[in-house]
Design a protein around this motif. Structure first.
Motif, PDB file in Angstrom:
ATOM      1  N   ARG A 146     -11.785  44.796   2.851  1.00 50.44           N
ATOM      2  CA  ARG A 146     -13.206  44.982   2.810  1.00 50.44           C
ATOM      3  C   ARG A 146     -13.629  46.311   3.703  1.00 50.44           C
ATOM      4  O   ARG A 146     -14.346  47.237   3.127  1.00 50.44           O
ATOM      5  CB  ARG A 146     -13.897  43.941   3.633  1.00 50.44           C
ATOM      6  N   LEU A 147     -13.077  46.555   4.919  1.00 47.23           N
ATOM      7  CA  LEU A 147     -13.348  47.921   5.420  1.00 47.23           C
ATOM      8  C   LEU A 147     -12.765  49.032   4.531  1.00 47.23           C
ATOM      9  O   LEU A 147     -13.392  50.140   4.656  1.00 47.23           O
ATOM     10  CB  LEU A 147     -12.555  47.894   6.890  1.00 47.23           C
TER      11      LEU A 147
ATOM     12  N   ASP B  73     -12.708  49.029   1.335  1.00 48.31           N
ATOM     13  CA  ASP B  73     -13.493  49.396   0.236  1.00 48.31           C
ATOM     14  C   ASP B  73     -14.921  50.124   1.030  1.00 48.31           C
ATOM     15  O   ASP B  73     -15.557  50.808   0.315  1.00 48.31           O
ATOM     16  CB  ASP B  73     -13.787  47.952  -0.543  1.00 48.31           C
ATOM     17  N   LEU B  74     -15.337  49.606   1.996  1.00 48.60           N
ATOM     18  CA  LEU B  74     -16.587  50.015   2.642  1.00 48.60           C
ATOM     19  C   LEU B  74     -16.363  51.467   3.007  1.00 48.60           C
ATOM     20  O   LEU B  74     -17.248  52.436   2.563  1.00 48.60           O
ATOM     21  CB  LEU B  74     -16.804  49.280   3.843  1.00 48.60           C
TER      22      LEU B  74
ATOM     23  N   ARG C  73     -23.578  51.107  -1.364  1.00 47.42           N
ATOM     24  CA  ARG C  73     -23.372  49.992  -0.380  1.00 47.42           C
ATOM     25  C   ARG C  73     -23.289  48.746  -1.268  1.00 47.42           C
ATOM     26  O   ARG C  73     -23.125  47.813  -0.731  1.00 47.42           O
ATOM     27  CB  ARG C  73     -24.789  49.868   0.393  1.00 47.42           C
ATOM     28  N   HIS C  74     -23.216  48.923  -2.492  1.00 46.64           N
ATOM     29  CA  HIS C  74     -23.049  47.766  -3.514  1.00 46.64           C
ATOM     30  C   HIS C  74     -24.189  46.728  -3.140  1.00 46.64           C
ATOM     31  O   HIS C  74     -23.664  45.338  -2.983  1.00 46.64           O
ATOM     32  CB  HIS C  74     -21.553  47.194  -3.469  1.00 46.64           C
ATOM     33  N   THR C  75     -25.310  47.051  -2.859  1.00 51.06           N
ATOM     34  CA  THR C  75     -26.346  45.904  -2.994  1.00 51.06           C
ATOM     35  C   THR C  75     -26.654  45.238  -4.101  1.00 51.06           C
ATOM     36  O   THR C  75     -26.235  45.850  -5.210  1.00 51.06           O
ATOM     37  CB  THR C  75     -27.601  46.781  -2.361  1.00 51.06           C
TER      38      THR C  75
ATOM     39  N   ARG D 294     -16.214  53.570  -0.179  1.00 49.26           N
ATOM     40  CA  ARG D 294     -17.653  53.764  -0.848  1.00 49.26           C
ATOM     41  C   ARG D 294     -18.412  54.928   0.141  1.00 49.26           C
ATOM     42  O   ARG D 294     -19.235  55.542  -0.537  1.00 49.26           O
ATOM     43  CB  ARG D 294     -18.095  52.197  -1.012  1.00 49.26           C
ATOM     44  N   GLU D 295     -18.215  54.634   1.327  1.00 47.85           N
ATOM     45  CA  GLU D 295     -19.123  55.421   2.241  1.00 47.85           C
ATOM     46  C   GLU D 295     -18.632  57.048   1.879  1.00 47.85           C
ATOM     47  O   GLU D 295     -19.365  58.046   1.921  1.00 47.85           O
ATOM     48  CB  GLU D 295     -18.988  55.406   3.604  1.00 47.85           C
TER      49      GLU D 295
END
Length: 430
Positions: free
Chosen positions: A215-216, A218-219, A282-284, A222-223
Motif C-alpha cells: 500500500r505504501l 502504491d501510495l 489519491r484514488h478517491t 501514485r504521488e
C-alpha cells in the motif's frame, strides 16, 4: 528474548519436576518401607512355624532358622524374657503387643524396623518371634531410588533446556527478521517481503507488513506519478490563462473586463484541473453519475480553442444528436481528453477535430488532427520515465484512467492520427 524464553522454560521444568518428584519420592520411600516390613513379617512367620513345632513337643529352642537376608530374629517367652536370638533383653512394646495374639509392627523400634509374630498352640500364645531389619540398609535402597529419580529429573531439565534453546531460536529468528523488514520499510524500501516462518501468528504479522509495504509503495508511486504529470496537465490551462492576460494587456480599456472574465474562467478551469488531478492521484472513490457531455464539450471548446488560435490553428467540435447517456467519472474523462487534445496541440498539425459519437454500446470521443501521427504506434501508450512532454507519461496515464472507468483508449488511425476514447453507455453499465 532468547534468554528469557530459555529461562522461563527451565524454571517451568524445574517447578514441574519438583512438584511431581517430591510426592513420588515420598511414595517410593513408603513403598520400600512397606516391602521391608512385609519381608520381615514373612521371615518371622517362617520362624514362628518352625518354633511352634518345637514348643508343641516341649523341646527347648536354642536357635532360630537363618533368614537369608539382613533381618535378625529373636524368640521371646510370653513373660517377655528373651529365649534366643538377637534383640532387646526384655520384650519391647512391639513384642508386648504381639503377646496378645496379633501381629505387631513398629517402624520406630530400636535398631530399625521390627515385626513381632505370635507363636500359638491352638489359642494359647507360647512365644513371640521378633524380626528386625536395620534402617541403614532400607534407607540406602531408598537413597538409591531417589538418586535415580534426581538423575532423571536432571535429564528432563537438560532436555527442556535444549528444546527451549531450539524453540527460542525458531521464535526469535522470524521476529528479528520481521523487525529488520519493518526498519527497512521505515527507511523507504517498499520492496521488503517477509519469509514464512511456519508460525501462524508471526506469519500473520508478516503478511500485514507485506500488505502495508504494497500500500505504501502504491501510495508513493501514485504521488510520484502525480508530481510527474501535474506539470504536464497544468501547462495547458496556464498557457490559456497567460494568453488571455496578454490579450487583455493589448486590448482597449472597455474590452479588458471581458478579458479579465475570461482569465477568471481559465483560473476556474485550472483549479478544477488541480482538483481532478489530486482526486485521481489519491484514488478517491469515483462518482459515476450521468456524464455531462454537453458541459464537458463546452469546457474543452472554451479551454482549447484559444490555445490553438494562438498557434494559428482551429478546433472543430462535432457532437452527434441523440447520444445515449454515459456513466463515468467526470474528472477522469476530462483529464483523458485533455491529454489527447494537448498531444494534438504539441505533436499534431492543422485543424484539431473533437467528435462525440454513438458507437453502439459505447460512447466514442475522437480526437484527430492533420499531423503525421506517432513514429512508433506500438509504443505510444507505453509509460517511459524520461518521455517527451505529451508522450509516454501523459498517454499512458490517459489509458490507465480510461480503463479504470471501464472504458478503452485506442489509436484508431495512425496517419492522420485519430485517438478514440470508448466509454460504456448507461445501458451497458446496468
Amino acid at each position: 528474548m532468547r534468554r528469557r524464553i530459555v529461562t522461563l522454560a527451565v524454571l517451568a521444568a524445574v517447578l514441574a519436576t519438583t512438584l511431581f518428584g517430591i510426592p513420588l519420592a515420598y511414595a517410593v520411600a513408603a513403598s520400600f518401607l512397606g516391602d521391608e516390613a512385609a519381608e520381615a513379617e514373612h521371615v518371622a512367620d517362617v520362624a514362628a512355624i518352625e518354633v511352634a513345632a518345637h514348643l508343641a513337643r516341649g523341646e527347648q529352642v536354642t536357635s532360630l532358622p537363618a533368614s537369608g537376608s539382613d533381618v535378625v530374629l529373636a524368640l521371646y517367652a510370653p513373660d517377655g524374657t528373651r529365649v534366643t536370638g538377637v534383640g532387646p533383653p526384655r520384650a519391647d512394646p512391639v513384642v508386648q503387643d504381639a503377646v496378645g495374639g496379633r501381629v505387631s509392627t513398629d517402624t520406630d523400634a530400636t535398631g530399625g524396623l521390627a515385626v513381632a509374630v505370635p507363636v500359638t498352640d491352638g489359642t494359647t500364645v507360647t512365644g513371640v518371634v521378633r524380626a528386625a531389619s536395620p534402617y541403614p540398609g532400607v534407607w540406602l535402597r531408598i537413597a538409591g531410588a531417589w538418586a535415580v529419580m534426581l538423575a532423571l529429573g536432571a535429564v528432563a531439565v537438560g532436555a527442556t533446556w535444549l528444546l527451549a534453546r531450539r524453540q527460542a531460536r525458531r521464535l526469535s529468528a522470524p521476529l528479528e527478521s520481521l523487525a529488520g523488514a519493518a526498519q527497512r520499510l521505515g527507511e523507504g524500501d517498499f520492496s521488503v517481503r517477509t519469509a514464512p516462518s511456519g508460525i501462524p501468528e508471526i506469519d500473520a504479522a508478516g503478511s500485514a507488513l507485506d500488505v502495508t509495504a504494497d500500500r505504501l509503495d502504491d501510495l508513493v508511486s501514485r504521488e510520484r506519478a502525480f508530481s510527474s504529470t501535474a506539470s504536464h496537465q497544468l501547462r495547458t490551462p496556464l498557457t490559456g490563462l497567460r494568453l488571455t492576460l496578454e490579450t487583455a494587456l493589448d486590448a482597449p480599456v472597455p474590452a479588458q473586463r471581458a478579458a479579465l472574465v475570461g482569465a477568471l474562467e481559465s483560473a476556474d478551469r485550472l483549479e478544477r484541473t488541480i482538483g481532478d488531478l489530486l482526486s485521481l492521484a489519491r484514488h478517491t472513490p469515483r462518482v459515476r453519475a450521468a456524464l455531462p457531455l454537453a458541459a464537458l464539450v463546452a469546457d474543452w471548446s472554451e479551454g482549447w480553442a484559444p490555445v490553438l488560435a494562438g498557434r494559428g490553428r482551429r478546433l472543430e467540435v462535432t457532437v452527434a444528436p441523440g447520444l445515449p447517456a454515459g456513466r463515468a467519472s467526470e474528472a477522469a474523462v476530462r483529464q483523458v481528453v485533455d491529454v489527447l487534445l494537448d498531444n494534438a496541440v504539441v505533436h499534431g498539425a492543422g485543424t484539431v477535430r473533437l467528435a462525440v459519437r454513438d458507437a453502439g454500446s459505447t460512447i466514442a470521443i475522437d480526437v484527430a488532427d492533420d499531423g503525421d501521427g506517432p513514429a512508433e504506434p506500438d509504443d505510444v501508450f507505453r509509460s517511459r520515465e524520461h518521455a517527451d512532454p505529451g508522450h509516454g507519461i501523459g498517454l499512458a496515464l490517459a489509458r490507465a484512467l480510461a480503463e479504470a472507468e471501464g472504458g478503452r483508449l485506442v489509436l484508431a488511425r495512425t496517419r492522420p492520427p485519430v485517438f478514440s476514447l470508448l466509454l460504456p453507455a448507461a445501458a451497458a453499465c446496468t
